[in-house]
Design a protein around this motif. Structure first.
Motif, short mmCIF file in Angstrom:
data_model
loop_
_atom_site.label_atom_id
_atom_site.label_comp_id
_atom_site.label_asym_id
_atom_site.label_seq_id
_atom_site.Cartn_x
_atom_site.Cartn_y
_atom_site.Cartn_z
N TYR A 21 -3.16 4.85 1.92
CA TYR A 21 -3.67 5.58 3.31
C TYR A 21 -3.57 7.50 3.63
O TYR A 21 -2.40 7.58 2.57
N LEU A 22 -3.93 8.14 3.59
CA LEU A 22 -4.42 9.20 4.81
C LEU A 22 -3.52 10.11 5.83
O LEU A 22 -3.68 9.05 6.28
N THR A 23 -1.54 10.00 5.54
CA THR A 23 -1.02 10.22 6.39
C THR A 23 -1.74 11.36 7.49
O THR A 23 -1.25 12.71 5.97
N ILE A 24 -2.38 12.28 8.43
CA ILE A 24 -2.58 13.07 9.66
C ILE A 24 -1.11 13.84 10.03
O ILE A 24 -0.60 12.71 10.75
N VAL A 25 -0.39 15.13 9.74
CA VAL A 25 0.19 14.57 10.86
C VAL A 25 -0.29 16.25 11.41
O VAL A 25 -0.65 16.90 10.95
N ASN A 26 0.67 16.16 12.90
CA ASN A 26 0.08 17.35 13.70
C ASN A 26 1.23 18.03 13.76
O ASN A 26 1.94 19.65 14.50
N ALA A 52 -11.13 11.58 4.56
CA ALA A 52 -10.23 10.31 3.89
C ALA A 52 -11.60 10.02 3.12
O ALA A 52 -11.09 9.45 1.77
N GLU A 53 -12.53 9.54 3.61
CA GLU A 53 -13.32 9.15 2.84
C GLU A 53 -13.83 10.15 1.37
O GLU A 53 -14.28 9.52 -0.02
N LYS A 54 -13.81 11.23 1.42
CA LYS A 54 -14.27 12.17 -0.23
C LYS A 54 -12.89 12.01 -0.96
O LYS A 54 -13.27 12.36 -1.44
N HIS A 55 -11.55 12.07 -0.12
CA HIS A 55 -10.70 12.00 -1.19
C HIS A 55 -10.65 10.14 -2.10
O HIS A 55 -9.06 10.54 -2.17
N GLY A 56 -11.36 9.73 -1.31
CA GLY A 56 -10.95 8.24 -1.79
C GLY A 56 -10.14 7.31 -1.59
O GLY A 56 -9.35 6.12 -2.01
N PHE A 57 -10.12 7.73 -0.38
CA PHE A 57 -8.92 6.47 0.45
C PHE A 57 -9.09 5.50 1.20
O PHE A 57 -10.19 5.46 1.91
N ASP A 81 1.05 -1.47 0.30
CA ASP A 81 0.47 -0.10 -0.22
C ASP A 81 0.65 0.66 -0.05
O ASP A 81 2.49 0.62 0.25
N ILE A 82 0.11 2.10 -0.12
CA ILE A 82 0.75 3.85 -0.08
C ILE A 82 0.56 4.42 0.67
O ILE A 82 -0.79 4.61 0.66
N SER A 83 0.92 5.55 1.24
CA SER A 83 0.78 6.90 2.31
C SER A 83 0.75 7.81 1.62
O SER A 83 1.82 8.04 1.55
N TYR A 84 -0.46 8.64 1.87
CA TYR A 84 -0.54 9.97 1.60
C TYR A 84 0.30 11.02 2.13
O TYR A 84 -0.74 10.98 3.11
N PHE A 85 0.97 11.28 2.34
CA PHE A 85 1.68 12.13 3.95
C PHE A 85 1.16 13.84 3.05
O PHE A 85 1.92 14.55 2.36
N ALA A 86 -0.24 14.07 3.04
CA ALA A 86 -0.70 15.09 2.81
C ALA A 86 -1.80 15.77 3.68
O ALA A 86 -1.59 16.86 3.47
N ALA A 87 -1.74 15.45 4.63
CA ALA A 87 -2.41 16.30 6.14
C ALA A 87 -2.23 17.24 6.81
O ALA A 87 -1.61 16.41 7.60
N TYR A 88 -2.41 18.01 7.24
CA TYR A 88 -1.74 18.90 8.27
C TYR A 88 -3.18 19.71 8.78
O TYR A 88 -4.09 19.97 8.57
N PHE A 89 -3.17 20.85 9.89
CA PHE A 89 -3.69 21.66 10.31
C PHE A 89 -4.00 23.37 9.61
O PHE A 89 -2.69 23.74 10.18
N ASN A 90 -4.45 24.38 9.63
CA ASN A 90 -4.61 25.29 9.78
C ASN A 90 -4.48 25.65 11.25
O ASN A 90 -4.73 24.94 13.00
#
Length: 341
Positions: free
Chosen positions: A91-96, A134-139, A60-69
Protein backbone atom coordinates in the motif's frame (compact mmCIF):
# COMPACT_ATOMS: atom_id res chain seq x y z
CA UNK A 1 -38.29 -37.61 23.74
CA UNK A 2 -37.18 -38.77 20.30
CA UNK A 3 -39.19 -35.98 18.66
CA UNK A 4 -37.51 -33.40 20.89
CA UNK A 5 -34.02 -34.52 19.84
CA UNK A 6 -34.99 -34.48 16.16
CA UNK A 7 -36.26 -30.93 16.44
CA UNK A 8 -33.15 -29.83 18.28
CA UNK A 9 -30.92 -31.48 15.64
CA UNK A 10 -32.91 -29.81 12.85
CA UNK A 11 -32.46 -26.43 14.55
CA UNK A 12 -28.70 -27.05 14.88
CA UNK A 13 -28.39 -27.81 11.15
CA UNK A 14 -30.32 -24.68 10.23
CA UNK A 15 -28.11 -22.61 12.55
CA UNK A 16 -24.89 -24.00 11.02
CA UNK A 17 -26.15 -23.26 7.51
CA UNK A 18 -26.89 -19.69 8.62
CA UNK A 19 -23.36 -19.27 9.96
CA UNK A 20 -21.87 -20.57 6.73
CA UNK A 21 -23.85 -17.96 4.81
CA UNK A 22 -23.06 -14.90 6.93
CA UNK A 23 -19.43 -15.84 7.56
CA UNK A 24 -17.38 -14.94 10.66
CA UNK A 25 -18.35 -11.93 12.73
CA UNK A 26 -16.37 -9.88 15.21
CA UNK A 27 -18.27 -11.59 18.01
CA UNK A 28 -17.09 -15.11 18.67
CA UNK A 29 -14.45 -15.01 15.94
CA UNK A 30 -11.59 -17.48 16.20
CA UNK A 31 -8.71 -16.84 13.84
CA UNK A 32 -4.97 -16.62 13.38
CA UNK A 33 -3.56 -13.19 13.98
CA UNK A 34 -3.01 -11.30 10.74
CA UNK A 35 -0.11 -8.83 10.74
CA UNK A 36 0.62 -5.77 8.61
CA UNK A 37 3.28 -3.08 9.08
CA UNK A 38 4.44 0.34 7.92
CA UNK A 39 7.82 1.29 6.50
CA UNK A 40 8.39 5.09 6.66
CA UNK A 41 10.34 6.78 3.89
CA UNK A 42 12.86 8.26 6.35
CA UNK A 43 13.80 4.81 7.65
CA UNK A 44 13.36 2.60 4.61
CA UNK A 45 16.62 0.62 4.79
CA UNK A 46 16.17 -0.44 8.41
CA UNK A 47 12.45 -0.98 7.88
CA UNK A 48 13.01 -3.36 5.00
CA UNK A 49 15.56 -5.35 7.01
CA UNK A 50 12.94 -5.89 9.72
CA UNK A 51 10.31 -6.68 7.09
CA UNK A 52 12.55 -9.49 5.85
CA UNK A 53 12.50 -11.00 9.35
CA UNK A 54 8.69 -10.82 9.43
CA UNK A 55 8.07 -11.60 5.79
CA UNK A 56 6.28 -14.92 6.35
CA UNK A 57 3.97 -13.22 8.88
CA UNK A 58 3.11 -10.07 6.95
CA UNK A 59 -0.19 -9.92 5.12
CA UNK A 60 0.85 -6.67 3.47
CA UNK A 61 3.16 -3.69 3.86
CA UNK A 62 2.31 0.00 3.83
CA UNK A 63 4.94 2.40 2.51
CA UNK A 64 4.53 5.65 4.43
CA UNK A 65 5.85 7.72 1.58
CA UNK A 66 3.64 10.41 -0.01
CA UNK A 67 2.97 13.93 1.25
CA UNK A 68 2.27 17.37 -0.30
CA UNK A 69 4.24 20.38 -1.49
CA UNK A 70 3.07 23.97 -1.08
CA UNK A 71 1.24 23.81 -4.43
CA UNK A 72 -1.15 21.08 -3.22
CA UNK A 73 0.69 18.49 -5.31
CA UNK A 74 1.53 14.98 -4.13
CA UNK A 75 5.23 14.31 -3.53
CA UNK A 76 6.79 10.87 -3.74
CA UNK A 77 10.48 10.80 -2.59
CA UNK A 78 12.83 10.06 -5.50
CA UNK A 79 14.80 7.45 -3.54
CA UNK A 80 11.63 5.65 -2.50
CA UNK A 81 10.92 3.60 -5.58
CA UNK A 82 8.87 0.43 -6.11
CA UNK A 83 8.27 -1.86 -3.10
CA UNK A 84 11.16 -4.28 -2.64
CA UNK A 85 9.51 -6.67 -0.17
CA UNK A 86 7.37 -9.57 -1.30
CA UNK A 87 3.95 -9.64 0.37
CA UNK A 88 0.33 -10.18 -0.61
CA UNK A 89 0.02 -6.46 -1.15
CA UNK A 90 1.88 -3.17 -0.92
CA UNK A 91 0.00 0.00 0.00
CA UNK A 92 1.02 3.61 -0.65
CA UNK A 93 0.25 5.75 2.40
CA UNK A 94 -0.70 9.40 1.82
CA UNK A 95 -0.27 11.73 4.80
CA UNK A 96 -1.54 15.32 5.05
CA UNK A 97 1.89 16.83 5.74
CA UNK A 98 3.02 19.83 3.68
CA UNK A 99 6.74 20.28 2.98
CA UNK A 100 7.89 23.70 1.75
CA UNK A 101 10.79 24.44 -0.64
CA UNK A 102 13.02 25.61 2.24
CA UNK A 103 12.62 22.24 3.97
CA UNK A 104 10.22 23.42 6.66
CA UNK A 105 6.93 21.60 7.03
CA UNK A 106 3.38 21.89 8.34
CA UNK A 107 2.38 18.53 9.76
CA UNK A 108 -1.19 17.16 9.77
CA UNK A 109 -2.30 20.14 7.69
CA UNK A 110 -5.99 20.81 7.13
CA UNK A 111 -5.74 24.08 5.19
CA UNK A 112 -4.69 22.49 1.90
CA UNK A 113 -6.93 19.54 2.64
CA UNK A 114 -9.99 21.80 2.85
CA UNK A 115 -9.19 23.15 -0.63
CA UNK A 116 -8.49 19.72 -2.15
CA UNK A 117 -11.80 18.32 -0.90
CA UNK A 118 -14.00 21.43 -1.32
CA UNK A 119 -16.02 20.40 -4.39
CA UNK A 120 -17.07 17.26 -6.19
CA UNK A 121 -14.70 18.15 -9.03
CA UNK A 122 -11.72 18.74 -6.72
CA UNK A 123 -12.42 15.54 -4.76
CA UNK A 124 -12.46 13.50 -7.96
CA UNK A 125 -9.25 15.17 -9.17
CA UNK A 126 -7.54 14.42 -5.86
CA UNK A 127 -8.68 10.79 -5.91
CA UNK A 128 -7.41 10.33 -9.46
CA UNK A 129 -4.01 11.86 -8.62
CA UNK A 130 -3.60 9.45 -5.68
CA UNK A 131 -4.51 6.40 -7.74
CA UNK A 132 -2.30 7.50 -10.64
CA UNK A 133 0.67 7.77 -8.26
CA UNK A 134 -0.03 4.33 -6.76
CA UNK A 135 -0.27 2.69 -10.19
CA UNK A 136 2.87 4.45 -11.43
CA UNK A 137 4.95 3.03 -8.59
CA UNK A 138 3.50 -0.47 -8.58
CA UNK A 139 1.33 -0.41 -5.45
CA UNK A 140 -1.73 -2.63 -5.11
CA UNK A 141 -3.60 -0.27 -2.79
CA UNK A 142 -3.73 3.21 -1.29
CA UNK A 143 -3.95 4.23 2.33
CA UNK A 144 -5.28 7.61 3.46
CA UNK A 145 -3.80 8.97 6.68
CA UNK A 146 -5.39 12.43 6.98
CA UNK A 147 -5.20 13.39 10.65
CA UNK A 148 -6.51 16.15 12.97
CA UNK A 149 -9.54 16.90 10.77
CA UNK A 150 -11.85 15.35 13.39
CA UNK A 151 -10.17 17.30 16.18
CA UNK A 152 -10.60 20.64 14.39
CA UNK A 153 -14.38 20.50 14.71
CA UNK A 154 -14.82 21.61 11.08
CA UNK A 155 -18.01 19.73 10.22
CA UNK A 156 -17.92 20.94 6.60
CA UNK A 157 -14.42 19.51 6.08
CA UNK A 158 -15.46 16.26 7.76
CA UNK A 159 -18.46 15.93 5.46
CA UNK A 160 -16.27 16.60 2.41
CA UNK A 161 -13.76 14.01 3.64
CA UNK A 162 -16.46 11.32 3.84
CA UNK A 163 -17.61 12.20 0.32
CA UNK A 164 -14.01 12.04 -0.86
CA UNK A 165 -13.65 8.52 0.56
CA UNK A 166 -16.70 7.41 -1.40
CA UNK A 167 -15.27 8.94 -4.57
CA UNK A 168 -11.87 7.33 -3.95
CA UNK A 169 -13.43 3.92 -3.32
CA UNK A 170 -15.45 4.16 -6.55
CA UNK A 171 -12.45 5.20 -8.64
CA UNK A 172 -10.18 2.58 -7.03
CA UNK A 173 -12.64 -0.26 -7.68
CA UNK A 174 -12.51 0.54 -11.41
CA UNK A 175 -8.74 0.13 -11.32
CA UNK A 176 -8.81 -2.94 -9.05
CA UNK A 177 -6.91 -1.09 -6.34
CA UNK A 178 -7.67 -1.47 -2.63
CA UNK A 179 -8.43 1.41 -0.26
CA UNK A 180 -7.59 1.67 3.42
CA UNK A 181 -8.13 4.59 5.79
CA UNK A 182 -6.26 5.37 9.02
CA UNK A 183 -8.37 6.85 11.81
CA UNK A 184 -7.45 8.44 15.11
CA UNK A 185 -9.18 7.10 18.25
CA UNK A 186 -11.09 10.39 18.49
CA UNK A 187 -12.84 9.87 15.13
CA UNK A 188 -16.65 9.49 15.26
CA UNK A 189 -16.83 5.82 14.25
CA UNK A 190 -20.60 6.00 13.89
CA UNK A 191 -20.29 8.53 11.03
CA UNK A 192 -21.36 7.33 7.55
CA UNK A 193 -18.00 5.95 6.46
CA UNK A 194 -18.14 3.96 3.17
CA UNK A 195 -18.61 0.24 3.83
CA UNK A 196 -16.21 -1.13 1.19
CA UNK A 197 -13.08 0.28 2.80
CA UNK A 198 -10.82 -1.15 5.50
CA UNK A 199 -10.29 1.12 8.52
CA UNK A 200 -7.28 1.03 10.82
CA UNK A 201 -7.53 2.76 14.19
CA UNK A 202 -4.36 4.06 15.83
CA UNK A 203 -4.47 2.55 19.31
CA UNK A 204 -1.49 4.47 20.62
CA UNK A 205 -0.23 7.85 21.86
CA UNK A 206 -2.09 7.51 25.15
CA UNK A 207 1.17 8.98 26.48
CA UNK A 208 3.86 10.81 24.55
CA UNK A 209 5.53 14.23 24.19
CA UNK A 210 2.06 15.83 24.43
CA UNK A 211 1.66 14.78 28.08
CA UNK A 212 3.50 13.11 30.96
CA UNK A 213 5.28 9.76 31.26
CA UNK A 214 3.43 6.53 30.60
CA UNK A 215 2.89 3.82 27.98
CA UNK A 216 1.79 4.50 24.42
CA UNK A 217 -1.22 2.32 25.21
CA UNK A 218 -2.56 0.20 28.01
CA UNK A 219 -5.06 -2.65 27.90
CA UNK A 220 -7.90 -0.52 29.29
CA UNK A 221 -7.38 2.12 26.58
CA UNK A 222 -7.24 -0.56 23.87
CA UNK A 223 -10.48 -2.15 25.08
CA UNK A 224 -12.25 1.21 25.24
CA UNK A 225 -11.13 1.95 21.69
CA UNK A 226 -12.32 -1.42 20.40
CA UNK A 227 -15.72 -0.97 22.01
CA UNK A 228 -16.16 2.32 20.11
CA UNK A 229 -14.86 0.72 16.89
CA UNK A 230 -17.78 -1.70 16.80
CA UNK A 231 -19.79 1.16 15.27
CA UNK A 232 -17.62 1.22 12.11
CA UNK A 233 -19.47 0.03 9.02
CA UNK A 234 -16.47 -1.42 7.14
CA UNK A 235 -13.72 -3.86 7.97
CA UNK A 236 -11.71 -2.68 10.95
CA UNK A 237 -8.29 -3.32 12.47
CA UNK A 238 -6.04 -1.83 15.14
CA UNK A 239 -2.56 -0.34 14.93
CA UNK A 240 -0.06 -0.55 17.77
CA UNK A 241 3.23 1.29 18.12
CA UNK A 242 6.60 -0.09 19.14
CA UNK A 243 9.17 2.08 20.87
CA UNK A 244 8.11 4.85 23.22
CA UNK A 245 9.26 8.16 24.66
CA UNK A 246 11.62 9.76 27.16
CA UNK A 247 10.74 12.66 29.47
CA UNK A 248 12.98 15.08 31.36
CA UNK A 249 11.64 15.73 34.88
CA UNK A 250 8.22 14.44 33.83
CA UNK A 251 7.90 16.80 30.85
CA UNK A 252 9.75 17.83 27.67
CA UNK A 253 9.09 14.45 26.14
CA UNK A 254 10.37 13.11 22.83
CA UNK A 255 9.85 9.85 20.98
CA UNK A 256 12.52 7.17 20.80
CA UNK A 257 12.82 3.70 19.30
CA UNK A 258 12.92 0.43 21.19
CA UNK A 259 16.60 0.06 20.32
CA UNK A 260 17.38 3.54 21.67
CA UNK A 261 15.45 2.86 24.89
CA UNK A 262 17.26 -0.44 25.46
CA UNK A 263 20.61 1.26 24.82
CA UNK A 264 19.85 3.90 27.47
CA UNK A 265 18.94 1.21 30.01
CA UNK A 266 22.23 -0.54 29.36
CA UNK A 267 24.24 2.70 29.44
CA UNK A 268 22.86 3.69 32.86
CA UNK A 269 22.78 0.18 34.31
CA UNK A 270 19.00 0.02 34.66
CA UNK A 271 16.78 -3.07 34.49
CA UNK A 272 13.47 -2.09 32.83
CA UNK A 273 10.35 -3.12 34.74
CA UNK A 274 7.24 -4.41 32.98
CA UNK A 275 4.02 -2.59 33.82
CA UNK A 276 1.13 -4.97 34.46
CA UNK A 277 -1.61 -2.65 33.13
CA UNK A 278 0.07 -2.09 29.76
CA UNK A 279 2.76 -4.79 29.38
CA UNK A 280 5.12 -1.91 28.51
CA UNK A 281 8.62 -1.48 29.92
CA UNK A 282 9.81 1.52 31.93
CA UNK A 283 12.81 2.80 33.89
CA UNK A 284 14.28 6.05 35.18
CA UNK A 285 17.82 7.39 35.60
CA UNK A 286 19.58 10.57 36.66
CA UNK A 287 21.56 12.64 34.16
CA UNK A 288 22.95 16.18 34.47
CA UNK A 289 20.79 16.89 37.51
CA UNK A 290 17.57 15.77 35.82
CA UNK A 291 15.37 12.70 36.23
CA UNK A 292 14.88 10.98 32.90
CA UNK A 293 11.90 8.62 32.58
CA UNK A 294 11.55 6.13 29.74
CA UNK A 295 8.51 4.10 28.71
CA UNK A 296 8.56 1.84 25.65
CA UNK A 297 6.99 -1.18 23.98
CA UNK A 298 8.84 -4.28 22.87
CA UNK A 299 7.68 -7.47 21.13
CA UNK A 300 6.19 -8.86 24.36
CA UNK A 301 4.16 -5.65 24.75
CA UNK A 302 3.00 -5.82 21.15
CA UNK A 303 1.93 -9.44 21.59
CA UNK A 304 -0.10 -8.60 24.72
CA UNK A 305 -1.90 -5.79 22.90
CA UNK A 306 -2.48 -7.98 19.84
CA UNK A 307 -3.90 -10.78 21.97
CA UNK A 308 -6.41 -8.34 23.49
CA UNK A 309 -7.48 -7.34 19.98
CA UNK A 310 -7.76 -10.95 18.86
CA UNK A 311 -9.85 -11.94 21.86
CA UNK A 312 -12.25 -9.06 21.14
CA UNK A 313 -12.74 -10.21 17.56
CA UNK A 314 -10.20 -8.01 15.76
CA UNK A 315 -7.71 -10.47 14.26
CA UNK A 316 -5.86 -7.99 12.01
CA UNK A 317 -3.28 -5.74 13.68
CA UNK A 318 -0.74 -3.25 12.35
CA UNK A 319 2.75 -2.40 13.54
CA UNK A 320 3.95 1.21 13.52
CA UNK A 321 6.62 1.14 12.38
CA UNK A 322 9.44 -1.04 11.10
CA UNK A 323 12.97 0.18 11.77
CA UNK A 324 14.48 0.62 15.23
CA UNK A 325 12.86 -2.43 16.83
CA UNK A 326 14.61 -5.05 18.93
CA UNK A 327 14.64 -8.75 18.16
CA UNK A 328 11.55 -9.51 16.06
CA UNK A 329 12.25 -13.23 15.68
CA UNK A 330 9.84 -13.97 18.55
CA UNK A 331 7.04 -12.19 16.68
CA UNK A 332 8.02 -13.80 13.38
CA UNK A 333 7.54 -17.30 14.79
CA UNK A 334 4.18 -16.72 16.51
CA UNK A 335 0.61 -17.08 15.37
CA UNK A 336 -2.16 -16.15 17.72
CA UNK A 337 -5.49 -17.91 18.22
CA UNK A 338 -8.47 -16.90 20.25
CA UNK A 339 -12.09 -15.93 20.45
CA UNK A 340 -14.14 -13.25 22.09
CA UNK A 341 -13.70 -12.94 25.84
Amino acid sequence: MITFHRHRWAFFLVFMVFLSLVGPTREGMSAHLSLSAWIPYWNRAEGEKEAQVLQDRLQDISYFAAYFNDRKELVFPERFQKPAISADGAYLTIVNDVVFPDGTSRLKDTEQLASLLATGKSRKKHAVSILDLAEKHGFSGVEIDYETLWKKGDTRLQEHFLRFLSELETQAARRHLKVRVILEPSAPFGAPFPKNIEYVVMAYNLHGPHNGPGPKADLAFIRRTMKKMDALRGEAALAFSMGGAIWKDGKEGRFLSEQAAAALAEQYGKVPQRDEASAALHFSYEADGHTMTVWYADVTTFEAWSQAALEAGYPHVFLWSLGGSGNLSQLASRTGEGGKE
